[in-house]
Design a protein around this motif. Structure first.
Motif, mmCIF file in Angstrom:
data_model
loop_
_atom_site.group_PDB
_atom_site.id
_atom_site.type_symbol
_atom_site.label_atom_id
_atom_site.label_comp_id
_atom_site.label_asym_id
_atom_site.label_seq_id
_atom_site.Cartn_x
_atom_site.Cartn_y
_atom_site.Cartn_z
ATOM 1 N N LEU A 71 52.316 83.158 -39.292
ATOM 2 C CA LEU A 71 52.824 81.764 -39.267
ATOM 3 C C LEU A 71 52.838 81.409 -37.707
ATOM 4 N N GLU A 72 52.482 82.346 -36.842
ATOM 5 C CA GLU A 72 52.805 82.089 -35.389
ATOM 6 C C GLU A 72 52.025 80.773 -34.927
ATOM 7 N N GLY A 73 50.722 80.629 -35.158
ATOM 8 C CA GLY A 73 50.020 79.498 -34.850
ATOM 9 C C GLY A 73 50.970 78.208 -35.273
ATOM 10 N N LEU B 60 41.826 81.314 -32.993
ATOM 11 C CA LEU B 60 42.761 80.167 -33.256
ATOM 12 C C LEU B 60 42.686 79.729 -34.637
ATOM 13 N N GLN B 61 41.640 79.658 -35.303
ATOM 14 C CA GLN B 61 41.686 79.216 -36.623
ATOM 15 C C GLN B 61 42.373 80.079 -37.632
ATOM 16 N N GLN B 62 42.383 81.506 -37.556
ATOM 17 C CA GLN B 62 43.103 82.465 -38.011
ATOM 18 C C GLN B 62 44.865 82.256 -37.972
ATOM 19 N N GLU B 63 44.852 81.962 -36.573
ATOM 20 C CA GLU B 63 46.361 81.928 -36.155
ATOM 21 C C GLU B 63 46.852 80.315 -36.860
ATOM 22 N N GLY B 64 46.112 79.543 -37.175
ATOM 23 C CA GLY B 64 46.561 78.340 -37.650
ATOM 24 C C GLY B 64 46.629 77.170 -36.692
ATOM 25 N N ILE B 65 46.204 77.397 -35.248
ATOM 26 C CA ILE B 65 46.435 76.473 -34.363
ATOM 27 C C ILE B 65 45.173 75.508 -34.096
ATOM 28 N N VAL B 66 44.080 76.037 -34.806
ATOM 29 C CA VAL B 66 42.942 75.137 -34.823
ATOM 30 C C VAL B 66 42.605 75.012 -36.339
ATOM 31 N N SER B 67 42.064 73.827 -36.816
ATOM 32 C CA SER B 67 41.654 73.659 -38.216
ATOM 33 C C SER B 67 40.463 72.812 -38.245
ATOM 34 N N THR B 68 39.691 72.639 -39.370
ATOM 35 C CA THR B 68 38.546 71.762 -39.664
ATOM 36 C C THR B 68 39.202 70.385 -40.173
#
Length: 220
Positions: free
Chosen positions: A162-164, A62-70
């Protein structure tokens, strides 16, 4: 939200990582886990009925998809966007998808391509009365298919990255604005332009589509 209806309610013991990914995406897409939510590993692993190791694998994806971040404290959280990020996202989408549409106009198998795209429109139309999650998935499927049919692996990979963020732009803007961008007629215009085989027109239609979508999401 009831345990039975919630996305985060326990999983079968097969393909746990993929099921965890699907459940987490659904929870985020539907607002069960809204933007900015701190993702507590112990809590989520218990709710999903999976090991913390499996959960970590899903969270990395999910981090790689850009949905979750720090977040600022170094903790994982559901990603939040601002208006500039949404506008920037759609500039990049416009570049990729307008190039895809122009490329498809030049293909000898354009009739087959149009047939596939019209099937994605049918799926969008069938989902009009469905859940927000289903509408998001059919909308994303149209745009993914548009890029996939080009046969350009680099273009497809760029869109996938870009999908996330695209998913999060829907949640950031709210359901009413997101659904407004999912109208079937807006997408049918792209397919009509590709069917006509005029690359410049198809490119312009996609650019207009993305400009209108971006403006709608960031308005107000």
């Amino acid at each position: 939200m009831s345990t039975q209806s919630a996305a985060l309610s326990g999983l079968a013991r097969t393909n746990l990582r993929e099921q965890a990914l699907s459940a987490l995406r659904q929870a985020i897409s539907t607002g069960e886990l809204p933007p900015g939510t701190h993702l507590v590993e112990v809590d989520l692993s218990e709710r999903l009925g999976i090991s913390r190791g499996t959960l970590r694998e899903a969270m990395r994806q999910l981090q790689q998809e850009g949905i979750v971040s720090t977040n600022a404290r170094g903790r994982l959280a559901v990603r939040t966007l601002d208006a500039k990020e949404v506008a920037d996202l759609f500039i990049v989408r416009a570049a990729l998808e307008s190039a895809a549409a122009q490329t498809l106009c030049e293909r000898e198998d354009r009739d087959e391509i149009v047939s596939v795209l019209r099937e994605t429109l049918r799926m969008m139309d069938e989902a009009v009365e469905s859940s927000l999650e289903e509408r998001i998935e059919t909308d994303l499927n149209f745009h993914l298919t548009l890029c996939r049919l080009t046969g350009n692996a680099t273009l497809l990979h760029s869109w996938r990255n870009l999908e996330g963020a695209i998913r999060m732009s829907f949640m950031w803007a709210g359901e009413a604005k997101a659904v407004g961008n999912m109208r079937v007629d807006r997408h049918a215009a792209i397919v009509d332009a590709i069917e006509a085989g005029d690359g410049e027109t198809a490119r312009a239609v996609v650019l207009d589509h993305m400009a209108e979508a971006s403006a709608n999401l960031v308005r107000g």
